[in-house]
Motif scaffolding. Structure first.
Motif, PDB file in Angstrom:
ATOM      1  N   PRO A  34       0.764  -1.265   0.039  1.00  0.00           N
ATOM      2  CA  PRO A  34       0.039   0.061  -0.096  1.00  0.00           C
ATOM      3  C   PRO A  34       0.787   1.323  -0.005  1.00  0.00           C
ATOM      4  O   PRO A  34       0.638   2.185  -0.633  1.00  0.00           O
ATOM      5  N   TRP A  38       0.763   4.027  -3.052  1.00  0.00           N
ATOM      6  CA  TRP A  38       0.544   5.325  -2.648  1.00  0.00           C
ATOM      7  C   TRP A  38       1.514   6.425  -3.377  1.00  0.00           C
ATOM      8  O   TRP A  38       1.324   7.427  -3.789  1.00  0.00           O
ATOM      9  N   SER A  41       1.125   6.482  -7.234  1.00  0.00           N
ATOM     10  CA  SER A  41      -0.028   7.317  -7.564  1.00  0.00           C
ATOM     11  C   SER A  41       0.183   8.523  -7.283  1.00  0.00           C
ATOM     12  O   SER A  41      -0.213   9.567  -7.943  1.00  0.00           O
ATOM     13  N   LEU A  47      -5.315   8.940  -8.172  1.00  0.00           N
ATOM     14  CA  LEU A  47      -5.721   7.861  -6.907  1.00  0.00           C
ATOM     15  C   LEU A  47      -5.289   6.469  -7.000  1.00  0.00           C
ATOM     16  O   LEU A  47      -4.851   6.200  -8.096  1.00  0.00           O
ATOM     17  N   THR A  48      -4.728   6.306  -5.888  1.00  0.00           N
ATOM     18  CA  THR A  48      -4.191   5.021  -5.862  1.00  0.00           C
ATOM     19  C   THR A  48      -5.022   3.998  -6.615  1.00  0.00           C
ATOM     20  O   THR A  48      -4.462   2.840  -7.276  1.00  0.00           O
ATOM     21  N   ARG A  49      -6.349   3.976  -6.445  1.00  0.00           N
ATOM     22  CA  ARG A  49      -7.247   2.879  -7.083  1.00  0.00           C
ATOM     23  C   ARG A  49      -7.246   2.649  -8.457  1.00  0.00           C
ATOM     24  O   ARG A  49      -7.423   1.680  -9.096  1.00  0.00           O
ATOM     25  N   GLU A  50      -6.657   3.960  -9.173  1.00  0.00           N
ATOM     26  CA  GLU A  50      -6.418   4.145 -10.456  1.00  0.00           C
ATOM     27  C   GLU A  50      -5.337   3.348 -11.170  1.00  0.00           C
ATOM     28  O   GLU A  50      -5.278   2.954 -12.356  1.00  0.00           O
ATOM     29  N   PHE A  52      -4.863   0.222 -10.424  1.00  0.00           N
ATOM     30  CA  PHE A  52      -5.392  -1.327 -10.260  1.00  0.00           C
ATOM     31  C   PHE A  52      -6.466  -1.548 -11.132  1.00  0.00           C
ATOM     32  O   PHE A  52      -7.224  -2.520 -10.879  1.00  0.00           O
ATOM     33  N   THR A  53      -6.455  -1.211 -12.292  1.00  0.00           N
ATOM     34  CA  THR A  53      -7.707  -1.342 -13.012  1.00  0.00           C
ATOM     35  C   THR A  53      -7.029  -1.739 -14.854  1.00  0.00           C
ATOM     36  O   THR A  53      -6.110  -1.722 -14.885  1.00  0.00           O
ATOM     37  N   GLU A  72     -13.949   1.175 -12.837  1.00  0.00           N
ATOM     38  CA  GLU A  72     -13.094   0.338 -12.332  1.00  0.00           C
ATOM     39  C   GLU A  72     -12.238  -0.267 -13.420  1.00  0.00           C
ATOM     40  O   GLU A  72     -11.315  -1.101 -13.054  1.00  0.00           O
ATOM     41  N   CYS A  75      -7.105   2.124 -16.899  1.00  0.00           N
ATOM     42  CA  CYS A  75      -5.510   1.698 -16.338  1.00  0.00           C
ATOM     43  C   CYS A  75      -4.752   2.824 -16.702  1.00  0.00           C
ATOM     44  O   CYS A  75      -4.472   3.210 -17.721  1.00  0.00           O
TER      45      CYS A  75
END
Length: 78
Positions: A34, A38, A41, A47-50, A52-53, A72, A75
């Protein structure tokens, strides 16, 4: 990285990791803690979630103002 026009080498320097690590992560051969996610990103300004797509946003994934809607399957790293 393509959307931000950043090379693996530049991203690695900004995120304080090696270029080899960025390559392995981008190709799905390496997991990311994590804290490292961070830093990557933050270096990309996303954003960090971006990270992992699976794919880039399409025209249908934009709001009325033309801004990409988080999706979701977007990438940043491929």
């Amino acid at each position: 990285m393509r959307l931000k026009e950043v090379s693996q080498r530049t991203l690695a320097k900004k995120a304080h990791v090696t270029q080899a690590f960025i390559s392995l992560m981008a190709h799905g051969h390496r997991g990311v803690r994590p804290e490292t996610a961070w830093r990557i990103s933050s270096a990309l300004g996303v954003l960090t979630r971006e990270l992992f797509t699976d794919s880039l946003p399409s025209a249908r994934d934009q709001d009325r103002a033309g801004s990409p809607i988080p999706h979701e399957r977007n990438c940043i790293c491929r």
